[in-house]
Scaffold this active site. Sequence first.
Site, PDB file in Angstrom:
ATOM      1  N   HIS A 100       0.901  -1.120  -0.056  1.00  0.00           N
ATOM      2  CA  HIS A 100      -0.005   0.036  -0.075  1.00  0.00           C
ATOM      3  C   HIS A 100       0.848   1.362  -0.014  1.00  0.00           C
ATOM      4  O   HIS A 100       1.950   1.139   0.536  1.00  0.00           O
ATOM      5  CB  HIS A 100      -0.781   0.143   1.311  1.00  0.00           C
ATOM      6  CG  HIS A 100      -1.696  -0.930   1.698  1.00  0.00           C
ATOM      7  ND1 HIS A 100      -1.309  -2.039   2.347  1.00  0.00           N
ATOM      8  CD2 HIS A 100      -2.995  -1.201   1.513  1.00  0.00           C
ATOM      9  CE1 HIS A 100      -2.171  -3.005   2.813  1.00  0.00           C
ATOM     10  NE2 HIS A 100      -3.246  -2.509   2.202  1.00  0.00           N
ATOM     11  N   ASP A 103       2.393   2.215   3.443  1.00  0.00           N
ATOM     12  CA  ASP A 103       3.523   1.177   4.045  1.00  0.00           C
ATOM     13  C   ASP A 103       4.848   1.682   3.604  1.00  0.00           C
ATOM     14  O   ASP A 103       5.769   1.325   4.358  1.00  0.00           O
ATOM     15  CB  ASP A 103       3.383  -0.490   3.290  1.00  0.00           C
ATOM     16  CG  ASP A 103       1.998  -0.854   3.347  1.00  0.00           C
ATOM     17  OD1 ASP A 103       1.193  -0.486   4.124  1.00  0.00           O
ATOM     18  OD2 ASP A 103       1.813  -1.870   2.417  1.00  0.00           O
TER      19      ASP A 103
HETATM   20  C1  XUL Z   1      -6.909  -6.505   5.426  1.00  0.00           C
HETATM   21  C2  XUL Z   1      -6.486  -7.061   4.220  1.00  0.00           C
HETATM   22  C3  XUL Z   1      -5.495  -5.797   3.387  1.00  0.00           C
HETATM   23  C4  XUL Z   1      -5.562  -6.153   2.022  1.00  0.00           C
HETATM   24  C5  XUL Z   1      -4.825  -5.207   1.267  1.00  0.00           C
HETATM   25  O1  XUL Z   1      -7.631  -7.518   6.203  1.00  0.00           O
HETATM   26  O2  XUL Z   1      -6.544  -8.316   3.820  1.00  0.00           O
HETATM   27  O3  XUL Z   1      -4.070  -6.033   3.966  1.00  0.00           O
HETATM   28  O4  XUL Z   1      -5.084  -7.455   1.669  1.00  0.00           O
HETATM   29  O5  XUL Z   1      -5.685  -3.830   1.608  1.00  0.00           O
END
Ligand code: XUL
Length: 436
Positions: A100, A103
């Site tokens: 993301h 991150d």
């Molecule tokens: C949350 C989750 C996230 C997604 C990406 O439970 O799984 O980390 O994979 O946003």
Amino acid sequence: MSTGFFGDIAKIKYEGPDSDNPLAFRHYNPDEVVLGKPLKEHLRFAVAYWHSLAWEGGDPFGGRTFDRPWYDGGVEKAKLKADVAFELFSLLGAPYYCFHDADVRPEGGNFAESTKNLNEIVDYFAKKQEETGVKLLWGTANLFSHRRFMSGASTNPDPDVFAYSAATIKTCMDATMKLGGENYVLWGGREGYETLLNTDMSREFDQMARMLSMVIEYKHKIGFTGQILVEPKPQEPTKHQYDYDVATVYGFLQKYGLEKEVKLNIEQGHAILAGHTFEHELALARTLGVLGSIDMNRNDYQSGWDTDQFPNNVPEMALAYYQVLLAGGFTSGGTNFDAKLRRQSIDPADLLYGHIGGMDCCARGLKAAARMIEDGALSKPLDERYAGWNGDTAKKMLSGEMTLEDIAAMVEKDDINPEPKSGRQEYLENIVNKYV
Ligand code: XUL
Ligand code: CO
């Protein structure tokens, strides 16, 4: 130059099932050919940046337990984090990673500053990818951590938050495109509600659909050839999330005519939270033609929460990969470890143990699934169970050549009086047990 974070740990190698080396693979031999393809191409492992690099070991009762040299800093620390990240990917031989925006870059004082930070790190990642050969499985936007998103991103009652989210998604799609990402993921972190008393569901569905449509329009505009993936989850963080499970997401996509443009990223722990098995979610996605990628982890079955642990249950993995293989395997998707260490696992080596165990477990599962397919172990009994449908009359009942009246007349004339047959569940479970 090495950061020294992992000390003298060398690249993890395959040593076979009898190895006692905790820093070796016992089952994941990347080059082992299964069903005509090396394991590494079947499994397409990815490391999740948020859990393995960004997460600090906090829980609702206490904060940070990990002590990482890249915490609490600006872009320079983010680059150190990237150096360690690519060392981790390389030590593991993981061909992919996922991230993301939040991150990887420090949050700026405003949108432009955050974007500038992101772009600087994306350029840095591009160099690291070039040096190591590691690739991006998918990118995504974190539209749930910052307080501005507390009432949702695309489903927020405030159009300014909708706009901010759209702008953030655009920068994350640009980053993913630039890094050659093979998919772009949307997980609706806070796209749901805490209480219906303050929620206009119909409006929020339309907002969410418009955002997804814009993502698809933009994908085509910039020539992004990757797959757009939506990740279902029933609750946590919100009480109810709109992307509840595979069936719910498919219904939503169909309502807005988006089912041909989007596939799903299905997570083991989310399936459990929704009251399903991972196998169920994958089987349904395969049946609907929307199986895109998987987030691999496991939940604690007692706590009933999304604990994102590394997987260690081979029989479950075997049945999961059985579905993936029946779907024809991954194309742009892969196996992303959306899994984090337990908060007491504070050593750098723990990051390796977690992934080594997960990769071994997936490899064992996939190999078992492949053998079941090669032997027709489950498909032969399944074909037998439905064999009656190969008959001419049976086919006519389905094709529309026979009406309810025709069938009623036939049942009377031929005195059709069906005898029940065993579903042989235990027999089939014993077959699976032979392979795992
Ligand atoms: C949350 C989750 C996230 C997604 C990406 O439970 O799984 O980390 O994979 O946003
Ligand atoms: Co996930």
